[in-house]
Write a protein that holds these residues in place. Structure first.
Motif, PDB file in Angstrom:
ATOM      1  N   LEU A  60       0.863  -1.173   0.000  1.00 47.23           N
ATOM      2  CA  LEU A  60       0.000   0.000   0.000  1.00 47.23           C
ATOM      3  C   LEU A  60       0.901   1.225   0.000  1.00 47.23           C
ATOM      4  CD1 LEU A  60      -2.501  -1.261   2.725  1.00 47.23           C
ATOM      5  CD2 LEU A  60      -2.742  -1.404   0.246  1.00 47.23           C
ATOM      6  N   PRO A  61       0.568   2.296  -0.738  1.00 45.98           N
ATOM      7  CA  PRO A  61      -0.686   2.471  -1.463  1.00 45.98           C
ATOM      8  C   PRO A  61      -0.628   2.051  -2.941  1.00 45.98           C
ATOM      9  CG  PRO A  61       0.473   4.558  -1.423  1.00 45.98           C
ATOM     10  CD  PRO A  61       1.376   3.533  -0.776  1.00 45.98           C
ATOM     11  N   ASP A  62       0.438   1.343  -3.379  1.00 43.10           N
ATOM     12  CA  ASP A  62       0.476   0.919  -4.798  1.00 43.10           C
ATOM     13  C   ASP A  62      -0.781   0.139  -5.153  1.00 43.10           C
ATOM     14  OD1 ASP A  62       2.923   2.000  -4.668  1.00 43.10           O
ATOM     15  OD2 ASP A  62       4.064   0.147  -4.986  1.00 43.10           O
ATOM     16  N   ALA A  63      -1.136  -0.797  -4.282  1.00 44.60           N
ATOM     17  CA  ALA A  63      -2.381  -1.538  -4.467  1.00 44.60           C
ATOM     18  C   ALA A  63      -3.489  -0.767  -3.760  1.00 44.60           C
ATOM     19  CB  ALA A  63      -2.260  -2.931  -3.870  1.00 44.60           C
ATOM     20  N   THR A  64      -4.658  -0.699  -4.401  1.00 40.10           N
ATOM     21  CA  THR A  64      -5.810  -0.070  -3.750  1.00 40.10           C
ATOM     22  C   THR A  64      -6.540  -1.116  -2.902  1.00 40.10           C
ATOM     23  OG1 THR A  64      -7.330  -0.656  -5.521  1.00 40.10           O
ATOM     24  CG2 THR A  64      -6.107   1.414  -5.782  1.00 40.10           C
ATOM     25  N   ALA A  65      -7.454  -0.628  -2.062  1.00 43.13           N
ATOM     26  CA  ALA A  65      -8.272  -1.555  -1.278  1.00 43.13           C
ATOM     27  C   ALA A  65      -9.010  -2.516  -2.210  1.00 43.13           C
ATOM     28  CB  ALA A  65      -9.265  -0.770  -0.424  1.00 43.13           C
ATOM     29  N   ARG A  66      -9.496  -1.995  -3.326  1.00 41.84           N
ATOM     30  CA  ARG A  66     -10.217  -2.844  -4.288  1.00 41.84           C
ATOM     31  C   ARG A  66      -9.303  -3.934  -4.849  1.00 41.84           C
ATOM     32  NH1 ARG A  66     -15.251  -2.174  -5.607  1.00 41.84           N
ATOM     33  NH2 ARG A  66     -15.006  -3.823  -7.148  1.00 41.84           N
ATOM     34  N   ASP A  67      -8.067  -3.543  -5.176  1.00 46.62           N
ATOM     35  CA  ASP A  67      -7.115  -4.526  -5.702  1.00 46.62           C
ATOM     36  C   ASP A  67      -6.927  -5.681  -4.713  1.00 46.62           C
ATOM     37  OD1 ASP A  67      -6.604  -2.994  -7.972  1.00 46.62           O
ATOM     38  OD2 ASP A  67      -4.808  -2.051  -7.122  1.00 46.62           O
ATOM     39  N   VAL A  68      -6.788  -5.341  -3.440  1.00 49.29           N
ATOM     40  CA  VAL A  68      -6.508  -6.365  -2.424  1.00 49.29           C
ATOM     41  C   VAL A  68      -7.705  -7.301  -2.255  1.00 49.29           C
ATOM     42  CG1 VAL A  68      -5.863  -6.795  -0.025  1.00 49.29           C
ATOM     43  CG2 VAL A  68      -4.888  -4.835  -1.246  1.00 49.29           C
ATOM     44  N   GLY A  69      -8.907  -6.725  -2.199  1.00 52.17           N
ATOM     45  CA  GLY A  69     -10.107  -7.551  -2.067  1.00 52.17           C
ATOM     46  C   GLY A  69     -10.294  -8.462  -3.267  1.00 52.17           C
ATOM     47  N   HIS A  70     -10.018  -7.897  -4.449  1.00 53.35           N
ATOM     48  CA  HIS A  70     -10.122  -8.680  -5.689  1.00 53.35           C
ATOM     49  C   HIS A  70      -9.123  -9.833  -5.665  1.00 53.35           C
ATOM     50  CE1 HIS A  70     -10.530  -9.254 -10.128  1.00 53.35           C
ATOM     51  NE2 HIS A  70      -9.258  -9.579 -10.025  1.00 53.35           N
ATOM     52  N   LYS A  71      -7.869  -9.490  -5.349  1.00 50.96           N
ATOM     53  CA  LYS A  71      -6.815 -10.510  -5.423  1.00 50.96           C
ATOM     54  C   LYS A  71      -7.039 -11.619  -4.397  1.00 50.96           C
ATOM     55  CE  LYS A  71      -1.832 -11.241  -5.518  1.00 50.96           C
ATOM     56  NZ  LYS A  71      -0.483 -10.664  -5.636  1.00 50.96           N
ATOM     57  N   ALA A  72      -7.534 -11.241  -3.208  1.00 50.20           N
ATOM     58  CA  ALA A  72      -7.701 -12.232  -2.139  1.00 50.20           C
ATOM     59  C   ALA A  72      -8.624 -13.366  -2.574  1.00 50.20           C
ATOM     60  CB  ALA A  72      -8.252 -11.563  -0.877  1.00 50.20           C
ATOM     61  N   LEU A  73      -9.692 -13.020  -3.274  1.00 55.61           N
ATOM     62  CA  LEU A  73     -10.597 -14.067  -3.773  1.00 55.61           C
ATOM     63  C   LEU A  73     -10.074 -14.654  -5.079  1.00 55.61           C
ATOM     64  CD1 LEU A  73     -13.163 -15.727  -3.585  1.00 55.61           C
ATOM     65  CD2 LEU A  73     -14.406 -13.842  -4.655  1.00 55.61           C
ATOM     66  N   ALA A  74      -9.508 -13.798  -5.935  1.00 56.42           N
ATOM     67  CA  ALA A  74      -9.089 -14.252  -7.274  1.00 56.42           C
ATOM     68  C   ALA A  74      -8.030 -15.349  -7.205  1.00 56.42           C
ATOM     69  CB  ALA A  74      -8.577 -13.072  -8.101  1.00 56.42           C
ATOM     70  N   VAL A  75      -7.113 -15.267  -6.242  1.00 57.34           N
ATOM     71  CA  VAL A  75      -6.079 -16.309  -6.155  1.00 57.34           C
ATOM     72  C   VAL A  75      -6.708 -17.664  -5.813  1.00 57.34           C
ATOM     73  CG1 VAL A  75      -4.131 -14.792  -5.659  1.00 57.34           C
ATOM     74  CG2 VAL A  75      -5.493 -15.663  -3.769  1.00 57.34           C
ATOM     75  N   ASN A  76      -7.752 -17.638  -5.005  1.00 58.31           N
ATOM     76  CA  ASN A  76      -8.445 -18.888  -4.680  1.00 58.31           C
ATOM     77  C   ASN A  76      -9.267 -19.388  -5.868  1.00 58.31           C
ATOM     78  OD1 ASN A  76      -8.202 -19.704  -1.680  1.00 58.31           O
ATOM     79  ND2 ASN A  76      -8.319 -17.480  -1.658  1.00 58.31           N
ATOM     80  N   LEU A  77      -9.913 -18.468  -6.577  1.00 56.92           N
ATOM     81  CA  LEU A  77     -10.647 -18.860  -7.786  1.00 56.92           C
ATOM     82  C   LEU A  77      -9.696 -19.515  -8.776  1.00 56.92           C
ATOM     83  CD1 LEU A  77     -12.877 -15.673  -8.204  1.00 56.92           C
ATOM     84  CD2 LEU A  77     -13.711 -17.976  -7.701  1.00 56.92           C
ATOM     85  N   SER A  78      -8.489 -18.971  -8.876  1.00 56.74           N
ATOM     86  CA  SER A  78      -7.497 -19.520  -9.792  1.00 56.74           C
ATOM     87  C   SER A  78      -7.097 -20.934  -9.365  1.00 56.74           C
ATOM     88  CB  SER A  78      -6.283 -18.592  -9.842  1.00 56.74           C
ATOM     89  OG  SER A  78      -5.356 -19.033 -10.804  1.00 56.74           O
ATOM     90  N   ASP A  79      -7.010 -21.174  -8.056  1.00 58.30           N
ATOM     91  CA  ASP A  79      -6.683 -22.521  -7.571  1.00 58.30           C
ATOM     92  C   ASP A  79      -7.784 -23.516  -7.923  1.00 58.30           C
ATOM     93  OD1 ASP A  79      -4.137 -22.241  -6.462  1.00 58.30           O
ATOM     94  OD2 ASP A  79      -4.926 -21.448  -4.588  1.00 58.30           O
ATOM     95  N   LEU A  80      -9.025 -23.117  -7.774  1.00 60.66           N
ATOM     96  CA  LEU A  80     -10.113 -24.042  -8.128  1.00 60.66           C
ATOM     97  C   LEU A  80     -10.182 -24.205  -9.650  1.00 60.66           C
ATOM     98  CD1 LEU A  80     -13.166 -23.907  -5.757  1.00 60.66           C
ATOM     99  CD2 LEU A  80     -11.009 -25.107  -5.587  1.00 60.66           C
ATOM    100  N   ALA A  81      -9.882 -23.131 -10.393  1.00 62.99           N
ATOM    101  CA  ALA A  81      -9.822 -23.237 -11.856  1.00 62.99           C
ATOM    102  C   ALA A  81      -8.798 -24.299 -12.253  1.00 62.99           C
ATOM    103  CB  ALA A  81      -9.471 -21.894 -12.480  1.00 62.99           C
ATOM    104  N   ALA A  82      -7.671 -24.311 -11.552  1.00 57.72           N
ATOM    105  CA  ALA A  82      -6.599 -25.265 -11.864  1.00 57.72           C
ATOM    106  C   ALA A  82      -7.037 -26.708 -11.664  1.00 57.72           C
ATOM    107  CB  ALA A  82      -5.369 -24.971 -11.012  1.00 57.72           C
ATOM    108  N   MET A  83      -8.126 -26.924 -10.919  1.00 53.51           N
ATOM    109  CA  MET A  83      -8.692 -28.271 -10.756  1.00 53.51           C
ATOM    110  C   MET A  83      -9.845 -28.492 -11.731  1.00 53.51           C
ATOM    111  SD  MET A  83      -6.834 -29.213  -8.139  1.00 53.51           S
ATOM    112  CE  MET A  83      -7.566 -30.734  -7.559  1.00 53.51           C
ATOM    113  N   ALA A  84     -10.173 -27.502 -12.554  1.00 45.85           N
ATOM    114  CA  ALA A  84     -11.353 -27.518 -13.433  1.00 45.85           C
ATOM    115  C   ALA A  84     -12.640 -27.644 -12.622  1.00 45.85           C
ATOM    116  CB  ALA A  84     -11.270 -28.617 -14.484  1.00 45.85           C
ATOM    117  N   ALA A  85     -12.637 -27.060 -11.429  1.00 50.28           N
ATOM    118  CA  ALA A  85     -13.809 -27.140 -10.549  1.00 50.28           C
ATOM    119  C   ALA A  85     -14.630 -25.855 -10.637  1.00 50.28           C
ATOM    120  CB  ALA A  85     -13.362 -27.365  -9.114  1.00 50.28           C
ATOM    121  N   ARG A  86     -15.879 -25.957 -10.163  1.00 49.10           N
ATOM    122  CA  ARG A  86     -16.764 -24.800 -10.128  1.00 49.10           C
ATOM    123  C   ARG A  86     -16.810 -24.263  -8.702  1.00 49.10           C
ATOM    124  NH1 ARG A  86     -20.109 -23.770 -13.746  1.00 49.10           N
ATOM    125  NH2 ARG A  86     -20.275 -25.915 -14.472  1.00 49.10           N
ATOM    126  N   PRO A  87     -16.401 -23.003  -8.489  1.00 47.72           N
ATOM    127  CA  PRO A  87     -16.410 -22.448  -7.132  1.00 47.72           C
ATOM    128  C   PRO A  87     -17.838 -22.160  -6.675  1.00 47.72           C
ATOM    129  CG  PRO A  87     -15.768 -20.766  -8.704  1.00 47.72           C
ATOM    130  CD  PRO A  87     -15.909 -22.044  -9.488  1.00 47.72           C
TER     131      PRO A  87
END
Ligand code: ADP
Ligand code: MG
Length: 310
Positions: A60-87
């Protein structure tokens, strides 16, 4: 009495936000001691969790609050994507640095809720703390397998083609905060062809391919000139070539997968998703990865990439 900007005010606000988004998958969401979620019909549930730490995964402040909230979920979505699963459902633990204030906390949670919405994931619970140390966000995401079942790291076979989505390298220029997890792409790819092994590129192409190779007990040959390098990898002026960025940079969050060569031909001829697909090499028997240069020479590729160290 709770004042306007404490933990409970924040949770009440989030609870009201989420109440409008409830589906019948969630029998009990935010507000009780635990959430109650209907699991998949076949009774298998995938669970992934990831921690984001201020000063390590974002600054911070390079990353905005929105960036952090987005990334926190997105990294997990990417992990489930890597299993070809539906979150399906997520819980979010947040520790906010007090001096950032409640607006920061709300923006962060709102961004996570917005991304959840986009992927039909429900934010069903979590935990909230406020302290004077660095901000930390931990999301745990649940999901369910799709038609052909989950895709593991361990299924690669000699002769398989190695494919990657999108372009690699230079994610530090911004993509690592604002990437789109390849959830629909992974499901569409696995529906169109039987994928043998898959991983999301979070540590770097060389390092993540190595995870597949080790788990599958096979080796690989990558064609240097076929590896798709991003504009950001070309723009980086740090003495490393675009190829080095593509091989070594982490956090591209693209999909790296292997499948039978005839199935790969089919996918490349009839792509089931909009994101570009590139065949970058082949699985071979043996171990380790070699990089084939345009002149035909082979160079052993060390599994470089980011890792946390004590
Ligand atoms: P408890 O003391 O029982 O842990 P909390 O006050 O921490 O309860 O949480 C109250 C409710 O709010 C719970 O349902 C919890 O899951 C939810 N909750 C708390 N923090 C968050 C958060 N950051 N995101 C989503 N839900 C949250
Ligand atoms: Mg709690």
């Amino acid at each position: 009495m709770a004042n306007a900007s404490d933990e409970f005010a924040l949770i009440e606000w989030l609870r009201a936000q989420m109440a409008e988004r409830r589906t019948d998958r969630v029998l009990l969401g935010i507000g009780d001691d635990a959430a109650v979620v209907r699991t998949s019909e076949i009774g298998e549930t995938l669970i992934a969790t990831d921690v984001l730490l201020e000063g390590v995964h974002f600054s911070l402040p390079d990353a905005t609050a929105r960036d952090v909230g987005h990334k926190a979920l997105a990294v997990n979505l990417s992990d489930l994507a890597a299993m070809a699963a539906r979150p399906t459902a997520a819980v979010l633990g947040a520790v906010f640095r007090r001096e950032l204030g409640e607006p920061f906390a709300r923006e962060l949670l709102q961004a996570a809720a917005d991304l959840a919405d986009r992927f039909a994931v429900e934010l069903v619970g979590g935990d909230t703390c406020i302290w004077d140390g660095p901000t930390m966000v931990c999301v745990t995401l649940m999901g369910e397998p799709t038609g052909r079942g989950v895709v593991r790291r361990s299924g690669a076979k000699p002769g398989d083609s190695i494919l990657v989505t999108g372009e690699l390298g230079g994610s530090l220029a911004g993509k690592h905060l604002r990437f789109q997890p390849r959830v629909e792409e992974a499901i569409a790819l696995h529906a169109a062809a039987q994928l043998h092994a898959m991983i999301d590129v979070s540590d770097g192409l060389a390092a993540d391919l190595n995870h597949i190779l080790r788990e599958s007990r096979v080796g690989a040959v990558l064609d240097a000139e076929r590896i798709p390098t991003s504009d950001a990898a070309h723009r980086a002026r740090d003495g490393r070539s675009p190829l080095e960025h593509a091989l070594g940079d982490g956090e591209d969050f693209e999909l790296l997968f292997t499948l039978a060569p005839e199935d790969a031909q089919h996918l490349l001829a009839h792509p089931p998703c909009d994101v570009p697909l590139t065949c970058i090499g082949q699985i071979v028997s043996g171990s380790g990865c070699q990089l084939r240069h345009p002149d035909g020479s082979l160079q052993p590729l060390a599994p470089s990439g980011w890792r946390h160290r004590f």
